[in-house]
Design a protein around this motif. Structure first.
Motif, mmCIF file in Angstrom:
data_model
loop_
_atom_site.group_PDB
_atom_site.id
_atom_site.type_symbol
_atom_site.label_atom_id
_atom_site.label_comp_id
_atom_site.label_asym_id
_atom_site.label_seq_id
_atom_site.Cartn_x
_atom_site.Cartn_y
_atom_site.Cartn_z
ATOM 1 N N GLY A 14 0.855 -1.181 0.000
ATOM 2 C CA GLY A 14 0.000 0.000 0.000
ATOM 3 C C GLY A 14 0.890 1.229 0.000
ATOM 4 N N TYR A 15 0.287 2.379 -0.176
ATOM 5 C CA TYR A 15 1.061 3.616 -0.189
ATOM 6 C C TYR A 15 1.279 4.126 1.231
ATOM 7 C CZ TYR A 15 2.151 8.593 -0.768
ATOM 8 O OH TYR A 15 2.728 9.831 -0.685
ATOM 9 N N MET A 16 2.509 4.421 1.551
ATOM 10 C CA MET A 16 2.844 5.074 2.815
ATOM 11 C C MET A 16 3.701 6.282 2.444
ATOM 12 S SD MET A 16 5.244 3.552 5.900
ATOM 13 C CE MET A 16 4.309 2.048 6.054
ATOM 14 N N THR A 123 10.802 -4.111 0.988
ATOM 15 C CA THR A 123 11.658 -3.288 0.133
ATOM 16 C C THR A 123 11.096 -1.870 0.082
ATOM 17 O OG1 THR A 123 10.356 -3.941 -1.799
ATOM 18 C CG2 THR A 123 12.372 -5.187 -1.405
ATOM 19 N N LEU A 124 11.905 -0.951 -0.443
ATOM 20 C CA LEU A 124 11.396 0.406 -0.695
ATOM 21 C C LEU A 124 11.020 0.457 -2.173
ATOM 22 C CD1 LEU A 124 10.956 3.240 0.616
ATOM 23 C CD2 LEU A 124 13.114 3.898 -0.476
ATOM 24 N N TYR A 125 9.727 0.533 -2.435
ATOM 25 C CA TYR A 125 9.246 0.567 -3.818
ATOM 26 C C TYR A 125 9.403 1.980 -4.353
ATOM 27 C CZ TYR A 125 6.184 -0.083 -7.854
ATOM 28 O OH TYR A 125 5.678 -0.149 -9.117
ATOM 29 N N LEU A 126 9.887 2.097 -5.595
ATOM 30 C CA LEU A 126 10.109 3.408 -6.207
ATOM 31 C C LEU A 126 9.176 3.571 -7.390
ATOM 32 C CD1 LEU A 126 13.918 2.976 -6.038
ATOM 33 C CD2 LEU A 126 12.676 4.818 -4.893
ATOM 34 N N ARG A 127 8.570 4.717 -7.472
ATOM 35 C CA ARG A 127 7.619 4.969 -8.552
ATOM 36 C C ARG A 127 7.997 6.247 -9.304
ATOM 37 N NH1 ARG A 127 2.456 3.521 -9.986
ATOM 38 N NH2 ARG A 127 3.413 1.463 -9.929
ATOM 39 N N PRO A 128 8.812 6.135 -10.358
ATOM 40 C CA PRO A 128 9.047 7.272 -11.247
ATOM 41 C C PRO A 128 7.843 7.408 -12.185
ATOM 42 C CG PRO A 128 10.847 5.643 -11.327
ATOM 43 C CD PRO A 128 9.674 5.001 -10.677
ATOM 44 N N ARG A 148 8.366 12.889 -11.839
ATOM 45 C CA ARG A 148 8.455 12.745 -10.395
ATOM 46 C C ARG A 148 8.920 11.348 -10.017
ATOM 47 N NH1 ARG A 148 5.204 15.827 -6.519
ATOM 48 N NH2 ARG A 148 4.714 17.808 -7.485
ATOM 49 N N VAL A 149 9.495 11.243 -8.816
ATOM 50 C CA VAL A 149 9.820 9.934 -8.243
ATOM 51 C C VAL A 149 9.413 9.972 -6.777
ATOM 52 C CG1 VAL A 149 11.592 8.191 -7.793
ATOM 53 C CG2 VAL A 149 11.911 9.811 -9.698
ATOM 54 N N PHE A 150 8.515 9.067 -6.387
ATOM 55 C CA PHE A 150 8.272 8.919 -4.939
ATOM 56 C C PHE A 150 8.621 7.497 -4.519
ATOM 57 C CE2 PHE A 150 3.853 7.902 -6.425
ATOM 58 C CZ PHE A 150 3.650 6.695 -5.771
ATOM 59 N N SER A 151 8.663 7.285 -3.220
ATOM 60 C CA SER A 151 9.011 5.964 -2.691
ATOM 61 C C SER A 151 8.019 5.589 -1.607
ATOM 62 C CB SER A 151 10.428 5.993 -2.118
ATOM 63 O OG SER A 151 10.490 6.899 -1.029
ATOM 64 N N THR A 152 7.805 4.304 -1.455
ATOM 65 C CA THR A 152 6.934 3.830 -0.380
ATOM 66 C C THR A 152 7.391 2.434 0.036
ATOM 67 O OG1 THR A 152 4.617 3.503 0.280
ATOM 68 C CG2 THR A 152 5.166 2.912 -1.972
ATOM 69 N N PRO A 153 7.551 2.192 1.333
ATOM 70 C CA PRO A 153 7.971 0.839 1.725
ATOM 71 C C PRO A 153 6.852 -0.175 1.493
ATOM 72 C CG PRO A 153 7.691 2.247 3.673
ATOM 73 C CD PRO A 153 7.404 3.097 2.482
ATOM 74 N N VAL A 154 7.212 -1.342 1.003
ATOM 75 C CA VAL A 154 6.231 -2.408 0.788
ATOM 76 C C VAL A 154 6.719 -3.694 1.448
ATOM 77 C CG1 VAL A 154 5.311 -1.423 -1.354
ATOM 78 C CG2 VAL A 154 7.209 -3.040 -1.476
ATOM 79 N N GLY A 155 5.755 -4.483 1.888
ATOM 80 C CA GLY A 155 6.083 -5.704 2.634
ATOM 81 C C GLY A 155 6.517 -6.837 1.730
#
Ligand code: PLP
Length: 341
Positions: A14-16, A123-128, A148-155
């Motif tokens: 999910g997005y954090m 892991t830390l998911y990266l979304r460019p 843009r690039v954001f990151s969100t940790p995923v299980g």
């Protein structure tokens, strides 16, 4: 670096919100320098091209901690190249590939506290991503864009253990011949939402899409490429102009050949021959490989000999070798791991 107090095992997909994201704007024919910012909200015109005509493309990749404590990103140069190809097909300006890699590494560095520890499986998911932002009402490409690039940790993907998937042959098509199936555009996902919701309602994990032209050949699922293993141990992956070129699949094919000494083949795969394969897996960044146990084609069941309890032996070997390379337990080919320093 003190890590955030996060229950890494139980965060799911999910997005954090994390601390920093990268943004660069394109205006008057040029990209600006770009910067890391705090604000996670975007303000734009009600008539922005992305909102009206879906001019948006994206990438997905992961940063994680290796066995020896380095933070790395897996083959970001290939994501940079793929985003550039997506941009060209969508009449968007290319974001320079070296700057893409820099931006990704900067975002990871700035959110280091969110990079899960080695062994957590998280892991830390990266979304460019990139989209047309100025108002456009007559149909044409935007003149102004944001990258843009954001990151969100995923299980961890396989939380309750590895469970082979049951998928159905879809009556919906994903991508037209000569369409946009080969690029990573939001529009390919928008039109897959109905197909995935109805698949879930009917008890399936995923859709197998066939080629829209003849509906006889295997293409891919909504977000992962197929790998098959023949009964004599050869790795086969479908070839088509409307499949998204998965970086995981390309890496697995390399691993199969160069690390495991297996024969590999990229060719057209007919639905009719799927029953003859020994193993089947779905490849993508999220899971690396998810084993498929069963494919249902309008009531006809194709059950792979690998069964519904575990990965098949060849799939498992591929999975263990590629995750071993990613986690630094097995030597990686030159250039596959970009270290965040
Ligand atoms: C992103 C994506 C994949 C997987 O690609 P990876 O680079 O391995 O993550 C496969 N199929 C589709 C349609 C995708 O969008």
């Amino acid at each position: 670096m003190e890590k955030k107090n996060i229950d890494w095992q139980n965060i799911g997909f999910g997005y954090m919100k994390t601390d920093k994201r990268f943004v660069s704007s394109y205006k008057d024919g040029a990209w600006d320098e770009g910067a890391l910012i705090d604000d996670d909200m975007i303000t734009m015109s009600e008539c922005a091209c992305v909102l009206q005509y879906a001019q948006t493309i994206f990438e997905g990749m992961k940063a994680y901690t290796t066995e020896d404590g380095r933070i790395v990103v897996f083959r970001p140069d290939l994501n940079a190249e793929r985003l550039a190809n997506s941009a060209k097909r969508m009449e968007m300006p290319v974001y320079p590939e070296d700057k893409f890699v820099d931006a990704v590494l900067k975002v990871v560095k700035a959110n280091e506290a969110y990079v899960p520890p080695y062994g957590s499986g998280a892991t830390l998911y990266l979304r460019p991503y990139m989209f047309g932002i100025n108002p456009v009402i007559g149909v044409k490409p935007a003149d102004e864009y944001q990258f843009r690039v954001f990151s969100t940790p995923v299980g961890p993907y396989f939380k309750g253990g590895i469970k082979p998937l049951t998928i159905r042959v879809s009556d919906f098509d994903r991508a037209a011949p000569h369409g946009t199936g080969h690029i990573k555009a939001g529009l390919n996902y928008a039109m897959s939402l109905h197909a995935i919701v109805s698949a879930h309602e009917e008890g399936y994990d995923e859709n197998m899409y066939l080629d829209a032209g003849t509906r006889t050949k295997v293409e891919e699922t909504g977000g992962a490429n197929f790998l098959f293993v023949t009964k004599d141990g050869k790795i086969v992956t479908p070839k088509s102009g409307s499949i998204l070129p998965s970086i995981t699949r390309r890496s697995l094919m390399h691993v199969a050949k160069e690390y495991l000494g297996l024969e590999t083949e990229e060719r057209e795969v007919y639905l009719d021959e799927v029953k003859d394969f020994a193993e089947c897996g779905l490849c993508g960044t999220a899971a690396v490989i998810s084993p498929v146990g069963k494919i249902v084609d309008h009531g006809r069941e194709i059950c792979f000999p690998s069964g519904m309890d575990d990965m098949g032996p060849v799939t498992k070997k591929l999975y263990e070798t590629l995750t071993g390379i990613q986690m630094g337990r097995i030597e990686a080919p030159e250039g596959w791991l970009r270290v965040v320093e």
